[in-house]
Design an enzyme around this catalytic site. Structure first.
Site, PDB file in Angstrom:
ATOM      1  N   ASP A 108       0.930  -1.258  -0.126  1.00  0.00           N
ATOM      2  CA  ASP A 108      -0.086  -0.107   0.084  1.00  0.00           C
ATOM      3  C   ASP A 108       0.819   1.347  -0.024  1.00  0.00           C
ATOM      4  OD1 ASP A 108       0.657  -0.770   2.520  1.00  0.00           O
ATOM      5  OD2 ASP A 108      -0.648   0.729   3.384  1.00  0.00           O
ATOM      6  N   GLU A 132       0.035  -1.120   5.827  1.00  0.00           N
ATOM      7  CA  GLU A 132       1.109  -0.571   6.872  1.00  0.00           C
ATOM      8  C   GLU A 132       0.877   0.909   7.054  1.00  0.00           C
ATOM      9  OE1 GLU A 132       5.065   1.009   7.846  1.00  0.00           O
ATOM     10  OE2 GLU A 132       3.781   1.540   6.063  1.00  0.00           O
TER      11      GLU A 132
END
Length: 546
Positions: free
Chosen positions: A148, A213
């Site tokens: 991400d 994350e």
């Protein structure tokens, strides 16, 4: 034997007025006055093997590898795999771009997907690849990164569109090019290249990519960690290598590779003040906003945190290495300061010399990041909230932070007859109460991370890693002729490794990026020099004996 290898992160050293690389070198007499022990920072042996496979150096010089990596990294940067705290359902259409990313991985790395590794999806979007080793008595290794990226922000601030993956001949632009699709593609590319040469690992390799994350990791890495611990057990991995940091810093003819061997803790505290409203033409002496402002004022000025650099602090190794290998480019008093037992004075002296980027490796930070309150200019505010983020130094803990917050806001709450509830407990008082102040922990929090081993003489894992770093980067065209020293340091931010503590004692965080060649992480115009990306791939490809 070959295997992918990754490592991480670092604290970037700066000086308020004069950068180290710009300082006037010391005289020979001054250098001699250091009287530094030769074993203050022993160098690991280089790792040199002859196995008939393509070398790491070939990756750095081949036009074919360069073009391939431009294409691969550009393709994945074009896929907007954004994560935000407000979206946490992996089955939501919000996460459809991650499915596009998975299809791109399958297309770009067919050997990883179709012949040599086992792929598992954890919580739909987390990816776990397993390459079975030939020696099952050896502990596996774990290589991690995240899929991400943070939102692009105002697209008008970007020179090239944030998800264009534009390559201008040197820089590849786009959100995630630095943090951290560069790492993901570097790892997968290194392993794909090894597999193309009929390579089989001796030690099992597990590659794990979380997907959230940037918004806490609770649905990605946290689930992956539980999945791996259930399969392999606690303390079951030889080491873990993750992304993070700025990687490589040059002082004179020495390059310091700065993997983080620890992380500061993190906690956010929310102050929520509720009071009676009314018309603003008849206000109390202090509105809820005024009271909240007073609390923030005192939190930012009273009982401020103290830096400390004791003998167990991860950054001490870096300082010793600089004192031994770059004495002409550091403070003349550095070595003698490191011998002092006044750990707070030493930390403060270094912080004043090197600036806030270094100060906050030794000291807890506090930042008021969010505030909400008021709805109309003629209406008294009834509900006001502020959220304060703390990054906790390794000599303190979350309890210390909570105690300080209560000690500062409780007298103010008492002054204004507020009922105070702090971290689930109401604070007693004999005064009648008219309003409520609720102090809570906002989101996930974490204590400072365990410190990983980083002694070349006593830790075989660290010695091996240090040797690989020397081998790869001392042969890199961009650094040829320079000595490379790996030294542990501390991250001021947090990575997905927070969820993997139970799997191994050896956790290293290192994105091997030369300074000023990977820019604007989390900012507009994020971009990476393609040569730096190739250097990362070369390191992940580097030879090791595990």
């Amino acid at each position: 034997m070959h295997s992918a290898i990754l490592l991480l992160a670092v604290t970037y050293l700066t000086k308020p007025q004069l950068a180290f690389s710009q300082q006037i070198p010391l005289s020979q007499k001054q250098v001699e006055e250091f009287a530094i022990s030769d074993d203050a920072c022993p160098l690991a042996e280089k790792v040199v093997t002859k196995d008939g496979l393509i070398s790491s150096a070939d990756i750095l010089t081949s036009p074919v590898f360069r073009l391939t990596q431009i294409d691969r990294l550009g393709q994945v940067v074009r896929i907007p795999t954004v994560s935000i705290e407000a979206e946490d359902d992996p089955w939501s259409s919000f996460f459809d771009p991650f499915l596009d990313l998975h299809r791109a991985f399958e297309r770009l790395f067919p050997l990883m997907y179709h012949s040599s590794s086992k792929l598992e999806k954890v919580n739909r979007l987390g990816l776990v690849y397993t390459l079975q080793g030939t020696n099952t008595t050896l502990k596996p290794i774990l290589l991690t990164a995240h899929q991400d990226v943070v939102p692009a922000g105002d697209i008008h601030e970007w020179i090239y569109p944030p998800f264009s993956g534009h390559f201008d001949g040197q820089w590849l632009w786009g959100r995630g090019s630095v943090d951290c699709k560069n790492v993901v593609i570097g790892l997968l590319s290194a392993i794909e290249l090894l597999l193309a040469q009929s390579w089989t690992p001796t030690r099992t390799i597990v590659v794990a990519f979380g997907y959230d994350e940037e918004s806490g990791g609770l649905k990605g890495a946290a689930r992956i960690s539980r999945h791996l611990e259930k399969r392999y057990g606690a303390n079951s991995f030889e080491y873990l290598l993750d992304e993070g940091g700025m990687g490589l810093k040059t002082l004179g003819d020495t390059v310091y590779a700065l993997p983080a061997i620890g992380e500061k803790g993190m906690m956010s505290v929310n102050l929520a003040l509720s009071s009676s409203g009314g018309h603003s033409s008849v206000p109390p002496p202090h509105t809820s906003i005024g009271i909240m402002a007073e609390m923030i004022y005192h939190l930012e000025r009273r009982k401020l945190f103290t830096p400390r650099l004791d003998r167990s602090h991860p950054s001490r190794q870096l300082l010793q290495c600089q004192a031994q290998h770059s004495p002409s480019f550091v403070e003349p008093w550095l070595w003698s300061a490191l011998q002092s037992d006044d750990f707070e004075a030493t930390a403060e002296r270094l912080a004043q010399s090197r600036g806030d980027a270094v100060r906050f490796t030794y000291q807890t930070s506090q930042a008021t990041d969010i505030i909400h309150g008021g709805i109309k200019v003629n209406t008294l505010p009834e509900n006001v909230e502020a959220t304060i983020n703390y990054r906790v130094a390794i000599h303190e803990d979350l309890h210390d932070i909570k105690t300080r917050v209560i000690g500062i806001v409780a007298p103010i709450a008492n002054k204004y007859n507020l009922t105070l509830s702090a971290f689930g407990k109401e604070i007693e008082s004999n005064h009648p109460r008219t309003s409520l102040l609720n102090v809570t922990v906002f989101g996930a929090s974490i204590e400072p991370a365990p410190i990983s081993l980083s002694n070349t003489l006593t830790s075989p894992v660290w010695a091996r890693f240090s040797g690989i770093v020397r081998t790869v980067f001392e042969s890199a065209p961009s650094l040829r002729g320079k000595q490379v020293v790996a030294a542990g340091d501390l991250m001021t931010a947090n990575t997905d490794t927070r969820y993997y503590w139970n799997l191994t004692r050896n956790i290293y965080r290192f994105s091997p990026r030369r300074e000023n060649h990977a820019l604007n992480l989390h900012g507009a115009n994020e971009r990476i020099d393609i040569d730096v990306h190739l250097e990362s791939m070369a390191l992940y490809y580097g030879k090791n004996v595990f």
